[in-house]
Design an enzyme around this catalytic site. Structure first.
Site, mmCIF file in Angstrom:
data_model
loop_
_atom_site.group_PDB
_atom_site.id
_atom_site.type_symbol
_atom_site.label_atom_id
_atom_site.label_comp_id
_atom_site.label_asym_id
_atom_site.label_seq_id
_atom_site.Cartn_x
_atom_site.Cartn_y
_atom_site.Cartn_z
ATOM 1 N N SER A 143 0.856 -1.193 0.000
ATOM 2 C CA SER A 143 0.000 0.000 0.000
ATOM 3 C C SER A 143 0.887 1.238 0.000
ATOM 4 C CB SER A 143 -0.890 0.028 1.247
ATOM 5 O OG SER A 143 -1.479 1.316 1.394
ATOM 6 N N TYR A 156 -1.685 -0.564 10.643
ATOM 7 C CA TYR A 156 -1.954 -0.907 9.238
ATOM 8 C C TYR A 156 -0.777 -0.490 8.355
ATOM 9 C CZ TYR A 156 -4.033 -1.107 4.599
ATOM 10 O OH TYR A 156 -4.263 -1.390 3.273
HETATM 11 N N1 LIG Z 1 -8.788 -0.747 -0.939
HETATM 12 C C1 LIG Z 1 -7.740 0.032 -0.800
HETATM 13 O O1 LIG Z 1 -7.852 1.271 -0.797
HETATM 14 C C2 LIG Z 1 -6.385 -0.569 -0.639
HETATM 15 C C3 LIG Z 1 -5.271 0.292 -0.730
HETATM 16 C C4 LIG Z 1 -4.004 -0.240 -0.565
HETATM 17 C C5 LIG Z 1 -3.848 -1.581 -0.326
HETATM 18 N N2 LIG Z 1 -4.934 -2.401 -0.226
HETATM 19 C C6 LIG Z 1 -4.695 -3.820 0.057
HETATM 20 O O2 LIG Z 1 -5.347 -4.607 -0.885
HETATM 21 C C7 LIG Z 1 -5.588 -5.903 -0.346
HETATM 22 C C8 LIG Z 1 -6.998 -6.336 -0.711
HETATM 23 O O3 LIG Z 1 -7.909 -5.468 -0.088
HETATM 24 P P1 LIG Z 1 -9.226 -4.928 -0.782
HETATM 25 O O4 LIG Z 1 -9.137 -3.469 -0.805
HETATM 26 O O5 LIG Z 1 -9.520 -5.659 -2.018
HETATM 27 O O6 LIG Z 1 -10.287 -5.251 0.358
HETATM 28 P P2 LIG Z 1 -11.493 -6.283 0.447
HETATM 29 O O7 LIG Z 1 -12.419 -6.122 -0.687
HETATM 30 O O8 LIG Z 1 -12.017 -6.157 1.836
HETATM 31 O O9 LIG Z 1 -10.763 -7.697 0.250
HETATM 32 C C9 LIG Z 1 -10.046 -8.326 1.277
HETATM 33 C C10 LIG Z 1 -9.978 -9.798 0.951
HETATM 34 O O10 LIG Z 1 -9.242 -10.447 2.010
HETATM 35 C C11 LIG Z 1 -10.062 -11.518 2.491
HETATM 36 N N3 LIG Z 1 -9.818 -11.731 3.925
HETATM 37 C C12 LIG Z 1 -10.082 -10.885 4.941
HETATM 38 N N4 LIG Z 1 -9.813 -11.469 6.118
HETATM 39 C C13 LIG Z 1 -9.361 -12.735 5.810
HETATM 40 C C14 LIG Z 1 -8.943 -13.831 6.585
HETATM 41 N N5 LIG Z 1 -8.923 -13.765 7.933
HETATM 42 N N6 LIG Z 1 -8.578 -14.972 5.956
HETATM 43 C C15 LIG Z 1 -8.605 -15.043 4.593
HETATM 44 N N7 LIG Z 1 -8.986 -14.042 3.804
HETATM 45 C C16 LIG Z 1 -9.370 -12.894 4.415
HETATM 46 C C17 LIG Z 1 -11.495 -11.089 2.239
HETATM 47 O O11 LIG Z 1 -12.356 -12.214 2.136
HETATM 48 P P3 LIG Z 1 -13.220 -12.842 3.330
HETATM 49 O O12 LIG Z 1 -13.748 -11.717 4.145
HETATM 50 O O13 LIG Z 1 -14.226 -13.639 2.588
HETATM 51 O O14 LIG Z 1 -12.254 -13.717 4.082
HETATM 52 C C18 LIG Z 1 -11.347 -10.437 0.872
HETATM 53 O O15 LIG Z 1 -11.362 -11.420 -0.138
HETATM 54 C C19 LIG Z 1 -5.316 -5.788 1.145
HETATM 55 O O16 LIG Z 1 -4.051 -6.365 1.447
HETATM 56 C C20 LIG Z 1 -5.269 -4.286 1.388
HETATM 57 O O17 LIG Z 1 -4.454 -3.943 2.483
HETATM 58 C C21 LIG Z 1 -6.189 -1.921 -0.395
#
Ligand SMILES: NC(=O)c1ccc[n+]([C@@H]2O[C@H](COP(=O)([O-])OP(=O)(O)OC[C@H]3O[C@@H](n4cnc5c(N)ncnc54)[C@H](OP(=O)(O)O)[C@@H]3O)[C@@H](O)[C@H]2O)c1
Length: 270
Positions: A143, A156
């Site tokens: 990130s 985070y």
């Molecule tokens: N969105 C942003 O602005 C942003 C910015 C920078 C980086 N990121 C990074 O991008 C990555 C993906 O995030 P996203 O934004 O796509 O969010 P998201 O839509 O909430 O996706 C998160 C994913 O992780 C899974 N997850 C959560 N807890 C888990 C657990 N205990 N075991 C296994 N899987 C788990 C969730 O599925 P389940 O709940 O079904 O388990 C979901 O598939 C993360 O590493 C985040 O830090 C996001």
């Protein structure tokens, strides 16, 4: 009807929603079969069904809670044993936007468990397997908060700084071994992550900060195609990150020395 994949299989953690689900679509379109990992089997199966019918690729859902050591081991064992796996998108993660002193310590523990502990196990399992086969791709999702601890929550951003350090070290260690490592540093991306962290991504953030998930993943894959190690999809000028890296590396000769720096006056007292 699925045809034999020449790309092999990509294992994507956190593939039930957001960034992981878009990677599933894009990597299937690039010819990968998929193993999708997350906790919610229903959502995984929805993604699998959609991707399968759009691309004809083979897609398997694996339910795992990556804060549970036995589940992490199951995924790591699969990466070690399944020789069809040629790519890992190490993406599963949760975030926090509140102040450290207002955070639930149990939630922060879960975040470290998922974003660091499971992330590490899964990356090392994939790296070991890929090195043994002199072939593979590891995409670690970091990130921009790794570079901006002033934003969001220090635990985070700390987990994402870990992803950055780990990826840099892994890339250096695997150089010449046939394995590609990319670290992706998304800025704010419109996924369910924000709502789970108590932020409305559409009303609480300036719209000009927020990228669509599709654009974020497409830019990251374009960066991969261009041979980038660190991809920051929003950064207008990639030379700015190169300047930052050069400044960091320029510190190296002064970081560990026999004598304390003169400004502390320690030598003068001897
Ligand atoms: N969105 C942003 O602005 C942003 C910015 C920078 C980086 N990121 C990074 O991008 C990555 C993906 O995030 P996203 O934004 O796509 O969010 P998201 O839509 O909430 O996706 C998160 C994913 O992780 C899974 N997850 C959560 N807890 C888990 C657990 N205990 N075991 C296994 N899987 C788990 C969730 O599925 P389940 O709940 O079904 O388990 C979901 O598939 C993360 O590493 C985040 O830090 C996001």
């Amino acid at each position: 009807m699925s045809t034999h994949s020449t790309k092999g299989t990509a294992l994507i953690t956190g593939a039930s929603t957001g960034i992981g689900a878009v990677y599933a679509d894009r990597l299937a379109k690039r010819g990968y079969d998929l193993i999708l990992v997350a906790r919610s089997l229903d959502k995984l199966n929805e993604v699998a069904k959609r991707v399968q019918s759009a691309t004809g690729r083979k897609v398997e859902s694996v339910q795992a809670d990556l804060t549970v050591p036995a589940d992490v081991k199951r995924v790591a064992d699969r990466l070690a044993a399944d020789t069809s796996i040629t790519a890992l998108v190490n993406n599963a993660g949760i975030a926090a936007a509140n102040k450290l002193l207002e955070s639930d310590p149990n939630y922060l523990d879960q975040m470290i468990q998922l974003n660091i502990t499971a992330f590490t196990r899964v990356a090392i399992a994939a790296a070991s397997a890929f090195v043994a086969r002199s072939k593979g791709l590891i995409i670690n999702i970091g990130s921009v908060v790794a570079l901006a601890p002033e934003l969001l929550n220090g635990t985070y951003s700390g987990t994402k700084a870990y992803v950055q350090n780990f990826s840099t070290s892994l890339k250096n260690e695997l150089a010449g071994k046939g394995v590609t490592v990319q670290v992706v540093l998304p800025g704010a991306t419109a996924t369910p992550l924000w709502e789970k962290a108590g932020v409305n991504v559409h009303t609480d953030l300036p719209p000009e900060w927020v990228m669509t998930t599709e654009d974020m993943v497409d830019a990251s894959l374009a960066g991969l195609d261009q041979g980038e190690f660190a991809t920051i999809p929003a950064l207008p000028n990639s030379a700015d990150f190169e300047v930052y890296e050069k400044a960091r590396l320029a510190l190296a000769p002064g970081l560990s020395r026999k004598n304390p720096a003169d400004r502390y006056g320690i030598g003068a007292q001897k």
